[in-house]
Write an enzyme that holds these catalytic residues in place. Sequence first.
Site, PDB file in Angstrom:
ATOM      1  N   GLU A 144       5.159  36.138 -19.372  1.00  0.00           N
ATOM      2  CA  GLU A 144       5.517  35.679 -18.008  1.00  0.00           C
ATOM      3  C   GLU A 144       5.263  34.188 -17.828  1.00  0.00           C
ATOM      4  O   GLU A 144       4.868  33.753 -16.750  1.00  0.00           O
ATOM      5  CB  GLU A 144       4.705  36.443 -16.957  1.00  0.00           C
ATOM      6  CG  GLU A 144       5.313  37.728 -16.548  1.00  0.00           C
ATOM      7  CD  GLU A 144       6.810  37.640 -16.406  1.00  0.00           C
ATOM      8  OE1 GLU A 144       7.481  38.485 -17.003  1.00  0.00           O
ATOM      9  OE2 GLU A 144       7.305  36.726 -15.738  1.00  0.00           O
TER      10      GLU A 144
HETATM   11  C1  FAD Z   1       3.651  41.579 -26.025  1.00  0.00           C
HETATM   12  C2  FAD Z   1       4.701  40.690 -25.451  1.00  0.00           C
HETATM   13  C3  FAD Z   1       5.554  41.178 -24.475  1.00  0.00           C
HETATM   14  C4  FAD Z   1       6.577  40.369 -23.959  1.00  0.00           C
HETATM   15  N1  FAD Z   1       7.462  40.895 -23.051  1.00  0.00           N
HETATM   16  C5  FAD Z   1       8.582  40.183 -22.730  1.00  0.00           C
HETATM   17  C6  FAD Z   1       9.633  40.774 -21.967  1.00  0.00           C
HETATM   18  O1  FAD Z   1       9.531  41.920 -21.527  1.00  0.00           O
HETATM   19  N2  FAD Z   1      10.756  40.049 -21.732  1.00  0.00           N
HETATM   20  C7  FAD Z   1      10.912  38.769 -22.204  1.00  0.00           C
HETATM   21  O2  FAD Z   1      11.959  38.167 -21.966  1.00  0.00           O
HETATM   22  N3  FAD Z   1       9.927  38.174 -22.915  1.00  0.00           N
HETATM   23  C8  FAD Z   1       8.772  38.854 -23.198  1.00  0.00           C
HETATM   24  N4  FAD Z   1       7.780  38.266 -23.940  1.00  0.00           N
HETATM   25  C9  FAD Z   1       7.961  36.898 -24.395  1.00  0.00           C
HETATM   26  C10 FAD Z   1       7.020  35.941 -23.695  1.00  0.00           C
HETATM   27  O3  FAD Z   1       7.416  35.753 -22.370  1.00  0.00           O
HETATM   28  C11 FAD Z   1       6.995  34.644 -24.526  1.00  0.00           C
HETATM   29  O4  FAD Z   1       6.251  34.935 -25.703  1.00  0.00           O
HETATM   30  C12 FAD Z   1       6.384  33.490 -23.782  1.00  0.00           C
HETATM   31  O5  FAD Z   1       7.212  33.090 -22.729  1.00  0.00           O
HETATM   32  C13 FAD Z   1       6.134  32.277 -24.685  1.00  0.00           C
HETATM   33  O6  FAD Z   1       7.247  31.976 -25.456  1.00  0.00           O
HETATM   34  P1  FAD Z   1       7.085  31.808 -27.046  1.00  0.00           P
HETATM   35  O7  FAD Z   1       6.384  33.022 -27.544  1.00  0.00           O
HETATM   36  O8  FAD Z   1       8.393  31.490 -27.619  1.00  0.00           O
HETATM   37  O9  FAD Z   1       6.085  30.617 -27.222  1.00  0.00           O
HETATM   38  P2  FAD Z   1       6.513  29.078 -27.258  1.00  0.00           P
HETATM   39  O10 FAD Z   1       7.413  28.764 -26.131  1.00  0.00           O
HETATM   40  O11 FAD Z   1       6.938  28.739 -28.632  1.00  0.00           O
HETATM   41  O12 FAD Z   1       5.106  28.389 -26.949  1.00  0.00           O
HETATM   42  C14 FAD Z   1       4.109  28.112 -27.944  1.00  0.00           C
HETATM   43  C15 FAD Z   1       3.041  27.228 -27.323  1.00  0.00           C
HETATM   44  O13 FAD Z   1       3.637  25.992 -26.893  1.00  0.00           O
HETATM   45  C16 FAD Z   1       3.411  25.775 -25.527  1.00  0.00           C
HETATM   46  N5  FAD Z   1       4.602  25.140 -24.944  1.00  0.00           N
HETATM   47  C17 FAD Z   1       5.890  25.480 -25.102  1.00  0.00           C
HETATM   48  N6  FAD Z   1       6.683  24.648 -24.408  1.00  0.00           N
HETATM   49  C18 FAD Z   1       5.883  23.775 -23.776  1.00  0.00           C
HETATM   50  C19 FAD Z   1       6.092  22.679 -22.896  1.00  0.00           C
HETATM   51  N7  FAD Z   1       7.295  22.319 -22.480  1.00  0.00           N
HETATM   52  N8  FAD Z   1       4.997  22.004 -22.464  1.00  0.00           N
HETATM   53  C20 FAD Z   1       3.764  22.348 -22.838  1.00  0.00           C
HETATM   54  N9  FAD Z   1       3.500  23.384 -23.652  1.00  0.00           N
HETATM   55  C21 FAD Z   1       4.543  24.090 -24.117  1.00  0.00           C
HETATM   56  C22 FAD Z   1       3.154  27.159 -24.926  1.00  0.00           C
HETATM   57  O14 FAD Z   1       2.375  27.092 -23.746  1.00  0.00           O
HETATM   58  C23 FAD Z   1       2.417  27.842 -26.067  1.00  0.00           C
HETATM   59  O15 FAD Z   1       1.055  27.536 -26.017  1.00  0.00           O
HETATM   60  C24 FAD Z   1       6.714  39.042 -24.421  1.00  0.00           C
HETATM   61  C25 FAD Z   1       5.825  38.539 -25.370  1.00  0.00           C
HETATM   62  C26 FAD Z   1       4.836  39.338 -25.902  1.00  0.00           C
HETATM   63  C27 FAD Z   1       3.943  38.771 -26.959  1.00  0.00           C
END
Ligand code: FAD
Length: 563
Positions: A422
């Site tokens: 989220e």
């Molecule tokens: C168990 C689980 C359930 C989930 N359920 C859903 C779901 O139902 N539907 C859905 O759509 N998604 C879902 N997600 C996805 C989840 O919302 C994403 O994992 C989350 O939004 C982060 O994206 P990412 O994993 O690609 O991390 P990334 O975006 O790659 O982030 C990696 C790190 O970089 C930081 N970062 C990234 N961009 C920036 C920025 N611009 N400025 C500063 N810091 C930044 C982040 O804060 C983080 O610390 C789920 C994830 C998990 C693990």
Amino acid sequence: MPYRSPVSELRFILDKVVPLAPVAETELFAEATGETVEAILTEAGRLCDEVMAPLLRNGDLHPARLENGVVRSSPGFKEAYGQIAEGGWVAISGPQEFGGMGLPMTMTVAVNDMMSGANLALQLNPLLTQGQIEALEHHASDEIKELYLPKLISGEWSGTMNLTEPQAGSDVGALRSKAEPMGDGTYAVTGQKIFISWGDSDVTANVCHLVLARLPDAAPGTKGISLFMVPKYIPDANGNPGVANSLKVVSLEHKMGLHGSPTCVMSFEGATGWMVGEPGKGMAAMFTMMNNARLNVGVQGIGVAEAAYQKALEYAQERVQFAPIIQHADVRRMLAEMKAEVFAARTIAMACAVALDMSRATGEADWEARAALLTPIAKAYGTDVGMWVAEQGVQVHGGMGFIEETGAAQFYRDVRVTAIYEGTNGIQAMDLVGRKMMDEGRAAFRLLQEIEDEAKAAREALPDLAEDVWQATESLREHTEWMLGQGTQDRFAGAVPYLRAFARVLGAHYHLRAALAEGGASGRAKLAAVYIRRLLPQYAAALAEAKEGAEGLYALSVEELSA
Ligand SMILES: Cc1cc2nc3c(=O)[nH]c(=O)nc-3n(C[C@H](O)[C@H](O)[C@H](O)COP(=O)(O)OP(=O)(O)OC[C@H]3O[C@@H](n4cnc5c(N)ncnc54)[C@H](O)[C@@H]3O)c2cc1C
């Protein structure tokens, strides 16, 4: 002792600390009387304690499985979900015209708090449905509403949110899923989504996916994103699940925790979808769902923190090392601080929910701005508290905390994701210092003024505590003024510590209120003293960190970080 839903604690908060009364005085929520609150909390609490909590370990030990393309839920989950739906607990805030109870979001938050403490993985299912209901209520056509809302509200069908793709996580605008108009009002949706919670299951008759995708001529970035309803089974003429849609679960993720919640890799292969809202306005529509979910994910953290605290408290009274370990000062410190943190996070989430309800009931912009300001704080602080309390819970257990059988470790593993999904807590903090300050800080200053006024008024009854709260609020106000003069990069570099400082001040404010409500010699006042004297001072360190800005971080080059 098994998990006990914090019914009386929630009642106290809604009575004395973050009163629900002004919400119940509005025409829209006139039914949220004291008796209704009492009945809702008691009945939901019973379901949590007797049905959901006993399955917590099942979800951990026997994760959902993918069998011949179909997800089989953890043992007992289907039956327990059936009871959640039957009791009308999926969507107590759902609109009455579609079968919901139309109760305030504050009541949903209270119920979600108890359910998250009982069984986070199972609770995530109705949580997603609740968000979907709200998104459809605000953005869908009447046809879609009439078809889907009654089934979602009754819990017969469940809802998911499909944003994330391999290259599009925090940067949702990078998503590539496509939607081709078919000329008959439907769209063919194609793409791969990852990490989709409860993307399939056997607990409901249909799974309704809200999918973000691009129309063929769409602009790049978030402006070109539209939202589509893509059901697992296409409803037939009678509104029952009909033919299977062209979508499938490719695999389930193997996760650190939350094993009872199937996290799916989804493939949409020209699946039939219906647009929700306007073309190119998908993010705005999805934001309705995400804002609801953000607050309630914060609440997930609080629920798990409550359960982890209960378990640690029990163990500390039973375990003898020289004496029952609860008699040792360091264990006392952990338990008192855990309890104080749970109260602070819970009241902040409640204040956010009350602001949402007031905004909805009165249409007043000030309430809307208050809710918007508090949402990222409620999400990030609630989940930070969830992680911290669960971690302290392991520590209180000593070696037994590291052994799975005690269950302390499961809380820690399960709750970890709440700070990630989220919108990560980093993204929440950037939202607070960015979008939520676009009003030049007006909503923030208004809130800080109220806190200062209350602290001043409390000086007679609780001089020391009131003075500390006033002082911290004043520092936060000064820092906020300074921050508004900084550039984006400096604000973002200090966003997380700033959010934490804000949460500390809010937490102290609500503790002070509770202490005033029960008098200076009460347990509430003693707990307030624990928070205000021991935890509130962290605001100063957090603000010092926030003030450092970005320069020093980038002065350390990537090469130097790698050295
Ligand atoms: C168990 C689980 C359930 C989930 N359920 C859903 C779901 O139902 N539907 C859905 O759509 N998604 C879902 N997600 C996805 C989840 O919302 C994403 O994992 C989350 O939004 C982060 O994206 P990412 O994993 O690609 O991390 P990334 O975006 O790659 O982030 C990696 C790190 O970089 C930081 N970062 C990234 N961009 C920036 C920025 N611009 N400025 C500063 N810091 C930044 C982040 O804060 C983080 O610390 C789920 C994830 C998990 C693990």
